[in-house]
Enzyme design. Structure first.
Site, PDB file in Angstrom:
ATOM      1  N   LYS A   1       0.848  -1.201   0.000  1.00 12.82           N
ATOM      2  CA  LYS A   1       0.000   0.000   0.000  1.00 12.82           C
ATOM      3  C   LYS A   1       0.874   1.238   0.000  1.00 12.82           C
ATOM      4  CE  LYS A   1       0.970   1.569   4.249  1.00 12.82           C
ATOM      5  NZ  LYS A   1       1.493   2.913   4.574  1.00 12.82           N
TER       6      LYS A   1
ATOM      7  N   PRO B   1       9.729  -4.770  -0.087  1.00  9.62           N
ATOM      8  CA  PRO B   1      10.885  -4.581   0.798  1.00  9.62           C
ATOM      9  C   PRO B   1      10.471  -4.469   2.258  1.00  9.62           C
ATOM     10  CG  PRO B   1      10.461  -2.605  -0.496  1.00  9.62           C
ATOM     11  CD  PRO B   1       9.589  -3.675  -1.056  1.00  9.62           C
TER      12      PRO B   1
ATOM     13  N   ALA C   1      10.427  -3.227   6.171  1.00  8.48           N
ATOM     14  CA  ALA C   1      10.488  -1.958   6.918  1.00  8.48           C
ATOM     15  C   ALA C   1      10.524  -0.764   5.980  1.00  8.48           C
ATOM     16  CB  ALA C   1      11.711  -1.952   7.839  1.00  8.48           C
ATOM     17  N   ALA C   2       9.547  -0.738   5.062  1.00  8.85           N
ATOM     18  CA  ALA C   2       9.590   0.234   3.978  1.00  8.85           C
ATOM     19  C   ALA C   2       8.481   1.266   4.020  1.00  8.85           C
ATOM     20  CB  ALA C   2       9.536  -0.502   2.633  1.00  8.85           C
ATOM     21  N   GLY C   3       7.497   1.111   4.917  1.00 10.47           N
ATOM     22  CA  GLY C   3       6.337   1.992   4.893  1.00 10.47           C
ATOM     23  C   GLY C   3       5.309   1.577   3.869  1.00 10.47           C
ATOM     24  N   LEU C   4       5.399   0.299   3.418  1.00  8.91           N
ATOM     25  CA  LEU C   4       4.504  -0.209   2.385  1.00  8.91           C
ATOM     26  C   LEU C   4       3.576  -1.312   2.897  1.00  8.91           C
ATOM     27  CD1 LEU C   4       7.084  -0.425  -0.549  1.00  8.91           C
ATOM     28  CD2 LEU C   4       5.381   1.364  -0.157  1.00  8.91           C
ATOM     29  N   ALA C   5       3.584  -1.562   4.197  1.00 10.50           N
ATOM     30  CA  ALA C   5       2.673  -2.526   4.836  1.00 10.50           C
ATOM     31  C   ALA C   5       2.882  -3.955   4.351  1.00 10.50           C
ATOM     32  CB  ALA C   5       1.211  -2.106   4.644  1.00 10.50           C
ATOM     33  N   GLY C   6       4.116  -4.318   4.060  1.00 13.93           N
ATOM     34  CA  GLY C   6       4.379  -5.678   3.595  1.00 13.93           C
ATOM     35  C   GLY C   6       3.997  -6.745   4.604  1.00 13.93           C
TER      36      GLY C   6
ATOM     37  N   SER D   1       1.885  -6.416   7.089  1.00 15.64           N
ATOM     38  CA  SER D   1       0.432  -6.362   7.263  1.00 15.64           C
ATOM     39  C   SER D   1      -0.284  -7.056   6.113  1.00 15.64           C
ATOM     40  CB  SER D   1      -0.031  -4.906   7.354  1.00 15.64           C
ATOM     41  OG  SER D   1       0.498  -4.270   8.500  1.00 15.64           O
TER      42      SER D   1
ATOM     43  N   ASP E   1      -2.602  -1.411   9.889  1.00 10.30           N
ATOM     44  CA  ASP E   1      -2.722  -1.492   8.435  1.00 10.30           C
ATOM     45  C   ASP E   1      -3.364  -2.789   7.955  1.00 10.30           C
ATOM     46  OD1 ASP E   1      -1.594   0.996   7.938  1.00 10.30           O
ATOM     47  OD2 ASP E   1       0.437   0.202   7.704  1.00 10.30           O
TER      48      ASP E   1
END
Length: 286
Positions: A9, A92, A94-99, A101, A134
């Protein structure tokens, strides 16, 4: 075997309103799924939860959110079945992309089917909220207004289709640290959430691009100025707009065509940004 896609996201708009009595922050966000995804494969297994991951730097134990999702589902339902869970990681870390989650949401959805539990979407959403702010969005994908601590979702008109270039610099930005450092009185310009929603209603990609805003940039960019350099690089290469996603450090840029997205990605490669992805918006609720 049951296989699901776990979509990343981005935050088209992110505002932090105040700190709540429960220690979380009240937020207002416009969230959008993109086609960069992990693949989650599930098979039945007697009694136990077995997790396998494709990256050596990702734990495959009870600290992994996908494992915790399976364990929570077993506890909540009293199910005696087990599962083998395989994560093919492309998002990736710890990227802020909610991987993480997204993986947890896929496990909840998949095991609900595999174990024939029959839980409703509302029940799954409540469980998702217990795992992380998230995770409820990642159950739905699409385009959503997220409020509360991020778990209260309202569907929005789908974002106009476009390409999204994602670039992650080689830095770690703990989400908890960013929120601890956030000072509302230092934010000069807040996101126009209502305006963003109106642009989505009108189906205006240019309008959406013009409303991108994230108050957490006020914390993360001073600590990691390379984020600002990536934004500048994207804009110079022709991105319609660029913004940090979540608490960072990943930056995304919007492009109206695949060719333009590839130009932006090539420019970032020349600047030695180590992790670059070209994705598309995901509008379908899956």
């Amino acid at each position: 075997m049951l296989t699901l896609k776990a979509y990343a996201k981005i935050n088209l708009a992110l505002d932090v309103l105040y700190k709540r009595s429960d220690g979380f922050h009240e937020v207002a966000m416009v969230m959008q799924a993109v086609s960069l995804c992990d693949t989650v494969s599930l098979t039945s297994y007697p009694g136990e939860i077995i997790l396998t991951v494709s990256r050596a730097d990702l734990p495959a134990d009870a600290s992994n959110l996908a494992y915790r999702a399976a364990a929570l589902l077993k506890e909540y339902t009293g199910c005696r079945q087990g599962a083998c869970i395989t994560l093919d990681k492309q998002i990736p870390l710890a990227a802020g992309l909610a991987g993480g989650s997204a993986d947890a949401a896929a496990v909840l959805k998949g095991l609900n089917i595999l174990w024939d539990l029959g839980l409703s979407g509302e029940e799954l959403s409540r469980l998702a909220a217990r795992l992380g702010s998230d995770v409820p969005f990642c159950l739905c994908n699409g385009t959503m207004l997220a409020t509360g601590r991020g778990e209260i979702l309202s569907p929005l008109p789908p974002m106009p289709a476009c390409y999204v270039v994602l670039a992650k610099p080689p830095v770690e930005v703990p989400t908890a640290w960013v929120y601890q450092q956030f000072k509302a009185d230092r934010v000069a310009v807040r996101p126009d959430i209502a305006g963003m929603c109106k642009e989505l209603e009108q189906g205006s990609l240019a309008g959406v691009a013009g409303k991108l805003a994230n108050v957490l940039e006020n914390v993360t960019i001073p600590a990691h100025p390379e984020i600002a350099r990536i934004k500048e690089c994207m804009l110079e290469a022709g991105a319609m707009a660029a913004l940090m996603s979540g608490s960072g450090p990943t930056v995304f840029g919007l492009a109206g065509s695949q060719d333009q997205a590839e130009v932006i990605a090539s420019r970032l490669k020349a600047e030695k940004v180590p992790e670059i992805f070209v994705a598309e918006t995901v509008w379908k609720m899956e």
